[in-house]
Motif scaffolding. Structure first.
Motif, short mmCIF file in Angstrom:
data_model
loop_
_atom_site.label_atom_id
_atom_site.label_comp_id
_atom_site.label_asym_id
_atom_site.label_seq_id
_atom_site.Cartn_x
_atom_site.Cartn_y
_atom_site.Cartn_z
N GLY A 244 0.81 -1.22 0.00
CA GLY A 244 0.00 0.00 0.00
C GLY A 244 0.84 1.26 0.00
N PRO A 245 0.43 2.29 -0.76
CA PRO A 245 1.21 3.52 -0.90
C PRO A 245 1.57 4.20 0.41
N LYS A 246 0.69 4.14 1.40
CA LYS A 246 1.00 4.78 2.68
C LYS A 246 2.19 4.13 3.38
N ASN A 247 2.49 2.90 3.00
CA ASN A 247 3.57 2.17 3.64
C ASN A 247 4.81 2.03 2.77
N TYR A 248 4.78 2.58 1.55
CA TYR A 248 5.97 2.50 0.71
C TYR A 248 7.20 3.10 1.40
N PRO A 249 7.08 4.26 2.04
CA PRO A 249 8.28 4.82 2.71
C PRO A 249 8.89 3.87 3.74
N ILE A 250 8.05 3.28 4.61
CA ILE A 250 8.61 2.40 5.64
C ILE A 250 9.08 1.08 5.03
N TYR A 251 8.42 0.62 3.97
CA TYR A 251 8.84 -0.62 3.31
C TYR A 251 10.25 -0.47 2.75
N PHE A 252 10.47 0.57 1.97
CA PHE A 252 11.79 0.75 1.36
C PHE A 252 12.83 1.18 2.39
N ALA A 253 12.42 1.92 3.41
CA ALA A 253 13.35 2.27 4.49
C ALA A 253 13.79 1.00 5.23
N THR A 254 12.86 0.08 5.43
CA THR A 254 13.19 -1.19 6.10
C THR A 254 14.16 -2.00 5.27
N VAL A 255 13.89 -2.13 3.98
CA VAL A 255 14.80 -2.88 3.10
C VAL A 255 16.18 -2.22 3.07
N HIS A 256 16.20 -0.89 3.00
CA HIS A 256 17.47 -0.16 2.98
C HIS A 256 18.26 -0.41 4.27
N ARG A 257 17.57 -0.43 5.40
CA ARG A 257 18.22 -0.67 6.69
C ARG A 257 18.78 -2.10 6.78
N LEU A 258 18.07 -3.06 6.21
CA LEU A 258 18.45 -4.46 6.32
C LEU A 258 19.52 -4.89 5.31
N LEU A 259 19.64 -4.16 4.21
CA LEU A 259 20.54 -4.55 3.12
C LEU A 259 21.95 -4.02 3.36
N LYS A 260 22.93 -4.89 3.21
CA LYS A 260 24.32 -4.45 3.29
C LYS A 260 24.63 -3.46 2.18
N ASP A 261 25.63 -2.62 2.40
CA ASP A 261 25.92 -1.53 1.45
C ASP A 261 26.22 -2.02 0.05
N ASN A 262 26.81 -3.18 -0.08
CA ASN A 262 27.16 -3.69 -1.40
C ASN A 262 26.17 -4.75 -1.88
N GLY A 263 24.99 -4.79 -1.24
CA GLY A 263 24.00 -5.81 -1.56
C GLY A 263 23.10 -5.43 -2.72
N LEU A 264 22.19 -6.35 -3.05
CA LEU A 264 21.19 -6.14 -4.10
C LEU A 264 19.81 -6.50 -3.58
N PHE A 265 18.82 -5.78 -4.06
CA PHE A 265 17.42 -6.05 -3.71
C PHE A 265 16.64 -6.24 -4.99
N LEU A 266 15.96 -7.39 -5.12
CA LEU A 266 15.09 -7.64 -6.28
C LEU A 266 13.64 -7.56 -5.85
N LEU A 267 12.91 -6.68 -6.51
CA LEU A 267 11.48 -6.50 -6.25
C LEU A 267 10.70 -6.99 -7.46
N HIS A 268 9.85 -8.00 -7.24
CA HIS A 268 9.01 -8.58 -8.28
C HIS A 268 7.57 -8.22 -7.94
N THR A 269 6.93 -7.42 -8.78
CA THR A 269 5.58 -6.95 -8.45
C THR A 269 4.72 -6.74 -9.68
N ILE A 270 3.43 -6.94 -9.53
CA ILE A 270 2.47 -6.48 -10.54
C ILE A 270 2.47 -4.96 -10.53
#
Length: 390
Positions: A244-270
């Motif tokens: 949901g759009p209201k949670n996009y900021p916290i979703y991506f902030a959470t992924v950013h916090r959890l991902l190592k600096d040299n890591g990769l994030f794959l998002l598969h979505t409709i």
């Protein structure tokens, strides 16, 4: 296939409202016509429900057997190519206004609501999904380049994800929305990585644990907002539609916090072809409560200043073929499933799969895989398109 209980003698019904006839004229669909995509109306109350409740009224009337169509997928394709479904969404103005306000005023995907979609949809019964899906239990778009069967296409999709993530032995991988464990199992078995998978579905967790037994895989019943730790790679397949759009900021902030600096994030979505203010009322009521499909601009705005886009891959047409393969498997399994599920469920499930197939065939629907990295990353990324040049 179940037979409708309604009176099939459509010729005895009153003429349909001119408004509907004129609207459908734009699509090539005729009420009580002879083409496979024409609809057969068995009860005149269908017209009232469509005019007052839009797509919700249309879908409910179908479940109840008050109208039918031999090629629902083609009916929906024609409706959506002409954007008639959007006009219908505006009928029943009080309901439409309520839907818009509900999305605008409330966080429909707040933590206390996170498990609702599992209770209504993902926990209905693993037997339905086992009958419909491939052996990996992948409940997301397959990748059909150079594939001839659903099994091949889903295996190719799983491996494409691993290759896009450049998985290396010993890495720690987080999967947000692990489903029944198909990707987690594939990553651990074939790429020797350690996987933490999370889900909000009790049924999915139980089966995923069983399927991944003996592998370096941990499956937890957990909302993504409560995650802690650091991961080399993060992947999320078919879960972002529930954020949901209201949670996009916290979703991506959470992924950013959890991902190592040299890591990769794959998002598969409709993805939706445009930004919408609300979700289709029928889908929200019967299939995916509180869901919301993102547009390209919503995704790009949400990741700005958090991630760089290394790759954006759209293979939306493959979802049409995937859905039709699911329908073929489900319909062939129905003689066994019908002892547990009734005719209304059959019609609801068929309506769901066929309207989604029309959504992608009409090109309203897209399927995106994004590979994202932090700005701090020093890796050079090369896009992966398996089979594209074969």
């Amino acid at each position: 296939m179940p037979k409708t209980t309604m009176n099939p003698f459509v010729a005895q019904q009153p003429a349909p409202p001119e408004t509907l006839v004129r609207l459908l004229g734009k699509t090539g669909v005729t009420i009580n016509g002879d083409a496979p995509w024409d609809i057969k109306v068995y009860d005149e109350t269908v017209y009232r429900d469509v005019l007052t409740r839009g797509t919700l009224g249309l879908g409910q009337a179908y479940i109840e057997g008050r109208w039918d169509c031999s090629r629902l997928d083609e009916f929906f394709t024609r409706m959506m190519r002409a954007d008639i479904d959007e006009e219908m969404g505006g009928w029943g103005k009080l309901q439409l206004l309520g839907d818009i306000l509900r999305h605008a005023l409330f966080n429909l995907q707040a933590p206390e609501r996170a498990f609702q979609v599992a209770q209504l949809h993902y926990d209905i019964g693993n037997d339905v999904f086992e009958a419909m899906l491939d052996s990996s239990m992948s409940y997301s778009c397959a990748y059909w380049e150079n594939a001839h069967t659903l099994e091949e296409a889903q295996t190719h999709k799983l491996d494409m994800i691993c290759r896009k993530l450049d998985l290396q032995p010993g890495e720690h991988v987080l999967e947000i929305g692990c489903g029944w464990g198909g990707l987690a199992k594939h990553m651990a078995q074939h790429y020797q990585v350690n996987v933490l998978g999370i889900t909000v579905s009790v049924e999915q967790q139980a089966m995923a644990k069983e399927r991944c037994a003996g592998l370096s895989v941990d499956i937890q019943l957990l909302d993504y907002r409560k995650l802690q730790g650091q991961f080399d790679k993060i992947v999320s397949v078919g879960m972002f539609e529930h954020v949901g759009p209201k949670n996009y900021p916290i979703y991506f902030a959470t992924v950013h916090r959890l991902l190592k600096d040299n890591g990769l994030f794959l998002l598969h979505t409709i993805g939706n072809h445009k930004t919408a203010l609300y979700t289709d009322a029928w889908i929200d009521r019967y299939i995916f409560p509180n869901g919301k499909l993102p547009s390209a601009s919503e995704v790009s705005n949400a990741i700005e200043k958090k991630f760089l886009i290394e790759d954006w891959h759209n293979f939306g047409p493959d979802y049409d073929r995937t859905l039709m393969a699911w329908w073929d498997k489900f319909s062939r399994a129905w003689p066994e499933l019908q002892f547990k599920y009734d005719e209304s469920f059959y019609r609801m499930w068929k309506y769901y799969l066929m309207c989604c197939a029309g959504y992608f065939r009409s090109r309203q629907g897209q399927l995106w895989q994004l590979v994202l990295s932090k700005r701090q990353s020093n890796r050079i990324y090369r896009s992966i398109r398996p089979g594209a040049n074969s």
